[in-house]
Design an enzyme around this catalytic site. Sequence first.
Site, PDB file in Angstrom:
ATOM      1  CE  LYS A 158      -1.957  13.110   6.427  1.00 44.69           C
ATOM      2  NZ  LYS A 158      -1.098  13.073   5.245  1.00 44.69           N
ATOM      3  CG  ASP A 184       7.020  10.431   3.659  1.00 47.30           C
ATOM      4  OD1 ASP A 184       6.900   9.212   3.527  1.00 47.30           O
ATOM      5  OD2 ASP A 184       6.075  11.229   3.553  1.00 47.30           O
ATOM      6  CB  SER A 214      -9.075   5.327   2.612  1.00 55.05           C
ATOM      7  OG  SER A 214      -9.103   4.050   2.010  1.00 55.05           O
ATOM      8  CG  ASP A 261     -10.446  14.248   8.646  1.00 52.86           C
ATOM      9  OD1 ASP A 261     -10.148  13.776   7.531  1.00 52.86           O
ATOM     10  OD2 ASP A 261     -10.397  15.469   8.898  1.00 52.86           O
ATOM     11  CD  GLU A 310      -0.839   8.898   5.169  1.00 52.98           C
ATOM     12  OE1 GLU A 310      -0.771  10.057   4.755  1.00 52.98           O
ATOM     13  OE2 GLU A 310       0.136   8.134   5.269  1.00 52.98           O
ATOM     14  CB  SER A 311      -6.446   4.884   5.183  1.00 49.76           C
ATOM     15  OG  SER A 311      -6.107   5.415   3.921  1.00 49.76           O
ATOM     16  CG  HIS A 312      -0.927   1.526   4.377  1.00 51.99           C
ATOM     17  ND1 HIS A 312       0.174   0.715   4.412  1.00 51.99           N
ATOM     18  CD2 HIS A 312      -0.732   2.356   3.315  1.00 51.99           C
ATOM     19  CE1 HIS A 312       1.000   1.060   3.435  1.00 51.99           C
ATOM     20  NE2 HIS A 312       0.477   2.050   2.761  1.00 51.99           N
ATOM     21  CG  HIS A 363      -3.482   6.954  -2.236  1.00 50.97           C
ATOM     22  ND1 HIS A 363      -4.196   6.367  -1.229  1.00 50.97           N
ATOM     23  CD2 HIS A 363      -2.220   7.084  -1.781  1.00 50.97           C
ATOM     24  CE1 HIS A 363      -3.405   6.141  -0.198  1.00 50.97           C
ATOM     25  NE2 HIS A 363      -2.191   6.567  -0.496  1.00 50.97           N
ATOM     26  NE  ARG A 377       8.541   7.115   4.915  1.00 43.46           N
ATOM     27  CZ  ARG A 377       7.985   5.900   4.901  1.00 43.46           C
ATOM     28  NH1 ARG A 377       8.358   4.995   5.763  1.00 43.46           N
ATOM     29  NH2 ARG A 377       7.050   5.604   4.032  1.00 43.46           N
TER      30      ARG A 377
END
Lengths: 789, 265
Positions: A112, A289, A582, A542, A114-116, A70, A137
Amino acid sequence: MIITDNSYKSDNDRSGNCIDDVSDSVHLPLNKDYAQFGLSFEEYKKINDIMKREPDDFELGIFSAMWSEHCSYKSTKIHLKNLPSKGSAVIIGPGENAGVIEFDGVNVLVFKMESHNHPSFIEPFEGAATGVGGIMRDIFTMGARPIANLNSLRFGNFNHPRTPYYLSEVVKGIGFYGNCMGVPTVGGEVVFDSCYDNNILVNAFTIGIAKKDAIFLSSACEEGNFVVYVGSATGMDGINGATMASGEFDSSKAKKRSTVQVGDPFTEKLLLEACLEAMDKKLIVSIQDMGAAGLTSSSFEMSENSGKGMILNMDKIPLRAAGMTPLDIMLSESQERMLIACEKGKYDELEEIFKKWDLNCVIIGEVTKEKTIQFIYKSKPYHTLPVEAVVNGPSYDRPSAVPLYIKDVKQFLPDEYRMPKNFNSVAERIISHPNIASKHFIYRQYDYQIGTNTLAGPGSSCAVLRYKEFNASADSANSAHPADLSSGYSANPADLSSGIILNSNCNSKYCYLNPYKGAMLAVIECARNISACGGTPVAITDCLNFASPEDPEIMWQFKEAIRGITDAALKFNTPAVSGNVSLYNETAGAGKIYPTPVIAMVGYIDDAGKAINSNYKDEGDNVYLLGRLSGNLGGSLFMELVHNDFMQEPLSIDIDYELKLQSCLRGLIDGKLLKSAADISEGGLFTAVSEPAILSDKNLGVIAEIHRDGLRNDMILFSEFEQAFVISANPSNEHKIYEFAKNAGIEIEKIGTVVKDIIKFNNIIELKSGKIKERYYSAIEKLFDNKTF
Amino acid sequence: MSIGLNLMENKKINAGITVFPGSNCDMDVYYALKDVFNLNVSFLWHKDEFHNFKNYDFIVIPGGFSYGDYLRAGALAARSRVMKSIKEYADGGGIVLGICNGFQILLESGLLKGAMLTNKSLKFECRDVYIKNISGNNFNKNNNSNNNKSGNNNNRENPFTCLIEKDAVLKLPIAHHDGNYFAENNELEDLFSSGHVAFQYCNEDGAVSDDSNPNGSLKNIGGLFGENFNVMGLMPHPERASEKILGSDDGAKIFNSIIYYIKNK
C-alpha cells in the site's frame, strides 16, 4: 447515505453562517462550535439526528474524527469505487489495511502507499518518519513482514529558501525510521516544483510478504474476545491529526505542531517482531493498527468490519501523559500501537510474547454482540456510541467543473517557438536539472541493501528484489541452543531466482494540463519502467494528492484522474488493490498543488537474473530506438526551461500500441538479446540516450544520430514520454533483434554506438562524459552549499 | 574463490548470532551463514547469559540499532546479559565478529579499543565502499600444521583474514550513522604497530585516501582486531556481499576465512 450536491454548501457551512436550510427534524440549539471540530452544519445536524439529541464534546470529537475526510473518504469514495480492483492476482482488494496479491502460490505480497503530507509540512522530520512508520504498520498488521519501502516526494521550487530545509528533514526522517526498522528503502522519486512551495508531499509505500494461509484481517473479531492494547503508551501527540489533515493550511500553521505524531522506530521494530511472533503462534484473531484517529478508528472499524461491538475501559489504557481526558485518549495518534482481538484462553501466551519484547500488553475490553462501543471511565459507564453510524460517515458527490485554466492549454505548434541556438547549454541544463539529476545525495541516507534482496536499488529506474524464503520464524530468536532451532530460512541460494520489481511515478505537470492523460501516463510510465527491466506489471496502489475537493475545479481534476488511472489499469491488467487519498493540499492565499495521483506498481520477473538496467555496458555496443517518436514538446521540461511556457497539451498515448511495444521489449530481454533499456521520460530522448552513459561505471559515452521528416532537432531530442525505448546490445545480436521487433510489429532503428568519454547527438550536441557526469552527480548537493541544519 | 569450501563439512560448525531489541541484520547474517555457508546457526537472546561456550565455534554480533541506539550506539547492549557471557567467551579465546552495530557494541564493551563518532557528514551513509586488508599473515593454506603460529607482530594469524591476501581490496557495503572511528594518538600508533588494524577504507585500486574515507574514521580504519586477534569489529557488512547476485561476494572471503580457520585450528 449520500447528501446531494444541492444540500451541501461547503464554504458557508464551514464558517457556520449558512443556516437557511435548517432541517425541521430536530431542534438545533447551535451552541456547539461544530466548525471547530471540522464538521459542516449538515454533518452536525446529522449527528443530532443519530444521537436524537445534541452531542456532547466527547461524542462530537469521535464523530468528527471518523467523519473527517482523512478517515471517511467522504468526498472521494463514490469515485474510488470506479477503480478496477479485481483480477486473477488479487487476493484482497481495497478496504483492508493493505491490498494483497498472489505471488508464488504459497506466499502473497501485501502493499500500500499512503500520504503524510500535512504532518510533514508542519514538522518535516517527524511527519516523514511517522509516515513511514504508519505504512509499515499497515503491512505487518496483515501478517506480512515488510521487505521494501519506496517513497514519492514532492518539494517546492529548488530555489525556494525553505526547500533545502524540507528536503533535508524529510529525508532524515525517512531514513531514521526505515533504517532502524531494518526495511530497505529501495527506490522512489523526488520532484521539485513551485506548486509544492507551501504544500510538500510525502508518500510512503511498503511491500511485505506473508504466507497465503496466514493473512490477518481487522474483520475477524468474535463475541467474547478480549480487546487487547499493545505497543507504546498513549500520549498527547497527534491529537486530532486526522481532522487537521482534512483541512487546508492557513496562517495558524505554527499552532498545529501538537497535531503531529512523534515516532520511535525502535519500539516499532519490537512491535513488528512481537506481532509476527504472536501471529505465527496463532494467538491473534483480528488486528488493526492505531493510525489516523488512533484508538477511535481502530476500535470502531474493527467492530464494524466484524459486525460486532466493544466494551472499552478507558481506565486501562497505558498513558504517558498526565491529565488526559477520555477524548484525548481516543483521538491521540501516538505511534507504534496496535489493537488486537484475542481468544480469552490464549491471552496469557499473547502477553508473554509482548512482555518478552518489553512492550505494553493490556486487556482494555471485550468484543460484544451489540454493535456499539460502550466506554467505561473511572469505573462507570461513560458513553455508548453506535458503531455503524460512526463508521459510515457522509459521502458526497461534490460538484465538479472544468477549470478555467484548461482553456489556456494549447496544442503544441513548433512554429510558435524558435529553436535554441546552443544545444550544448540546453543539454547541460537539462541533465543537471534537479528533477533529472542523480538523487544519490538523498538515497545514500537510506539503507537500501538490508534484507540482502536488493538487486537494483535507488538510482535505477526500478527496484529489483530477489525472492528468498523470508520466513525465519520469530520464535527462533529465543532459542539459546543450536538444537532448538528447527524453523528458519530454508531456501537454497540456487533457487533464488524469481524477482519482484517496484517503482512509482507521477508527472504532475502533465496531470495539471490534462488530468486524464497525466494520470494514465503515471500508470503507463510505471509499466514502462518495469518492462524495461524485463518484468511484467501485476498490480498498482495509488496515492491521490489533490487540493480542496470543495473547489469544483479540483473535483474535476480528481474525477478525470480516476478515469485516467482506470482506463490504463484496465488495459495493463494491473488492478488497484489499495490506495489512499490526500486532499486539501493547499495553503490559503498561497496556491494549490497540481493534481498528483502517484502510482506505485508491482511487477514480477520469473528469473531475476535476467533483469537488466538502463546503463550502457561496453564500448562498441549498438544503440537502438525501439518504437516511434511524435515530437510533441507540450508540457516538457524543455519548454519550461527554454521557453518558460509549458501550457500545451501533452502527447496522446496509443495504449494498444503501448502494450505491443512493452511486450516486444520484455521478449527481447527475456531472450537475453539486450544489455540495457531505458524509457523516454522527463528530459526526452536526449536524456534517455545520455543517462545510460553517465550511469555506466566505465566512463562510457555515446554517439547518436536520429532524424525524422517534419521533426526539428529540439522536438526529437526533448519531447517526453514518447512511445519508445532506447536499448543497447552487442552488434552480433542485431539480426535477431530486428527480426523479433519486426514480428512484433514494432519499429526499430539503430541510432548510435556506445563509445568512450564523449556524448554526441546529431552533430549539435557534443559534451565530455566526465564533465556532464560531474554536473549530473553534483546538482542536488549544490542545494546544500553553505547551508547547515 | 568458490563459496563455502566444503559445504557438507560446514554443517558441523556452530555459529551463534546475538539478538538485541533493535538488531536488524540478525536475519541477514543468519541467512548467509545457514543458507550460503551451510553452517549450523542459532540465536543468542540478549536477556540470557550462556555458559555452554563449547557449543559455539564463533559468534557474530550483527548490525542494527540495539536498544534503539539510545544513549550511544552500542552503549546499552554492551551492558546486557548476553554480552557478559560474550566477554567471558572472548576472554577464553572464542571467536567474535562484530559487524556495524556489533563493532560499536564491541567498542562499548571494551573488547576493542577506541570509539565511534557520528559520521563526518552528520548523515547516515549507505553505499558500496572498498576496504584493504592490511593484517599480516595468511593462514598457510598448503600446510595445516601450526608452525606459523609464532609469527611476529605484523605476521599474526587470525580467523578473519587468513584466506585473504595482504593488501587485497574488498568491495563491501556500509550502512551506518556512527562509523567515524576515533582513538587517542598514542593508542592509534599502537594499534598499527601491533598489527591490530584489520581493514582500511580505500579506493578501488587500494589507495588509502581522504576521498575513499566514507565516514571520517581516523586513518581510514574500517576493521579492527581485539587484543588477542580472536575478536574483530568490521564496519562494512560482509553478509550483504556474500553472493555474486548481490553485486559482490567479497564478504564471503571473511566468512570463509573464519570457517577455514575453525576447521584447521
